[in-house]
Write a protein that holds these residues in place. Sequence first.
Motif, mmCIF file in Angstrom:
data_model
loop_
_atom_site.group_PDB
_atom_site.id
_atom_site.type_symbol
_atom_site.label_atom_id
_atom_site.label_comp_id
_atom_site.label_asym_id
_atom_site.label_seq_id
_atom_site.Cartn_x
_atom_site.Cartn_y
_atom_site.Cartn_z
ATOM 1 N N LEU A 145 0.752 3.944 -3.061
ATOM 2 C CA LEU A 145 0.250 5.294 -2.807
ATOM 3 C C LEU A 145 1.325 6.342 -3.041
ATOM 4 O O LEU A 145 1.035 7.451 -3.507
ATOM 5 C CB LEU A 145 -0.289 5.397 -1.381
ATOM 6 C CG LEU A 145 -1.590 4.640 -1.099
ATOM 7 C CD1 LEU A 145 -2.046 4.872 0.334
ATOM 8 C CD2 LEU A 145 -2.691 5.052 -2.073
ATOM 9 N N LEU A 186 -9.411 2.456 -1.244
ATOM 10 C CA LEU A 186 -8.462 3.572 -1.278
ATOM 11 C C LEU A 186 -8.888 4.622 -2.300
ATOM 12 O O LEU A 186 -8.800 5.831 -2.039
ATOM 13 C CB LEU A 186 -7.057 3.063 -1.599
ATOM 14 C CG LEU A 186 -6.372 2.214 -0.524
ATOM 15 C CD1 LEU A 186 -5.065 1.645 -1.062
ATOM 16 C CD2 LEU A 186 -6.118 3.032 0.733
ATOM 17 N N THR A 189 -10.037 8.414 -1.412
ATOM 18 C CA THR A 189 -9.399 9.586 -2.012
ATOM 19 C C THR A 189 -10.437 10.496 -2.653
ATOM 20 O O THR A 189 -10.379 11.727 -2.518
ATOM 21 C CB THR A 189 -8.375 9.144 -3.074
ATOM 22 O OG1 THR A 189 -7.398 8.288 -2.472
ATOM 23 C CG2 THR A 189 -7.670 10.348 -3.681
ATOM 24 N N THR A 238 0.831 -1.206 0.000
ATOM 25 C CA THR A 238 0.000 0.000 0.000
ATOM 26 C C THR A 238 0.864 1.254 0.000
ATOM 27 O O THR A 238 0.600 2.203 -0.760
ATOM 28 C CB THR A 238 -0.934 0.004 1.219
ATOM 29 O OG1 THR A 238 -1.780 -1.145 1.181
ATOM 30 C CG2 THR A 238 -1.792 1.259 1.239
ATOM 31 N N TRP A 254 -9.432 -3.590 -1.527
ATOM 32 C CA TRP A 254 -8.636 -2.579 -0.826
ATOM 33 C C TRP A 254 -8.280 -1.426 -1.760
ATOM 34 O O TRP A 254 -8.350 -0.253 -1.377
ATOM 35 C CB TRP A 254 -7.385 -3.229 -0.259
ATOM 36 C CG TRP A 254 -6.446 -2.322 0.472
ATOM 37 C CD1 TRP A 254 -5.122 -2.128 0.204
ATOM 38 C CD2 TRP A 254 -6.734 -1.496 1.611
ATOM 39 N NE1 TRP A 254 -4.571 -1.243 1.087
ATOM 40 C CE2 TRP A 254 -5.540 -0.839 1.971
ATOM 41 C CE3 TRP A 254 -7.884 -1.263 2.357
ATOM 42 C CZ2 TRP A 254 -5.463 0.043 3.038
ATOM 43 C CZ3 TRP A 254 -7.820 -0.376 3.428
ATOM 44 C CH2 TRP A 254 -6.619 0.256 3.757
#
Length: 272
Positions: free
Chosen positions: A79, A247, A251, A75, A243
């Motif tokens: 990101l 995310l 966002t 992650t 997941w």
Amino acid sequence: MRWINTRPSKGARLALSLAPFMVVLIAYLIGSAARLAENANDRLLPSFAGFADAINRMAFVPDVRSGDYLLWVDTAASLTRLYSGIGIATLIALAIGMLIGMLPYMRALLAPFVSAISMVPPLALLPILFIIVGLGETSKIALIAIGVTPIMIRDLALTATALPREQIIKAETLGGSSWQIALRVVLPQILPRLIDTLRLQIGPAWLFLIAAEAISSEAGLGYRIFLVRRYLAMDVIFPYVAWITLLAVGTDVLLDRLRVTVFPWSELEKNA
């Protein structure tokens, strides 16, 4: 009463918004139960217990070889790449979009070029990026920036061009320079649109990131999905996909809240 004029209540709106998710969930449960009844070792549609075990293994149990908690390492890597690419794209799009939208000479110079570049499939450029800048982080971040920047430029340029001409004339009448008009008239009005445009590009940005990670990477959500697919590890792939979706949705929600908080008048315009 025409259907076009009906509005659901808050409770009905909540129920309607949850209904598609429940349909998908129930359909999966039925399909998983049917396949597992035929073959207890079926890997295509794992049970929820299998998902829980995989999530625990990836997120809360250190990897035997590296000692890392793989989900969180993946992650963080993804990101970092995603937000770096989007940040670069935002700065470039804001600068060039304002120039095209405000200055006729820049519009004549850059608008056709940006329109042509926006039609190039970004994924087709990935091998070129790997050849030019290598297989490291730069190529992945560059792919995201290249993929979303032209669309953002065109959208911001159109927004700036569509501003009422009367506002520009009034600013000129008051003695405003081109620089002052850009900062005090144009910029405040296109920033809310910039946030909305950015929200629309979150999905494509994830697509470019996952594609780049799948080809060459040592960590990342896309890398992990394509790594475990060879073992048919659907108990890992499905949670990773969920997941990534969470995310992306998070966002999107944060960007929308940012727009409403910083530019509350933009929400009033939408509801007008």
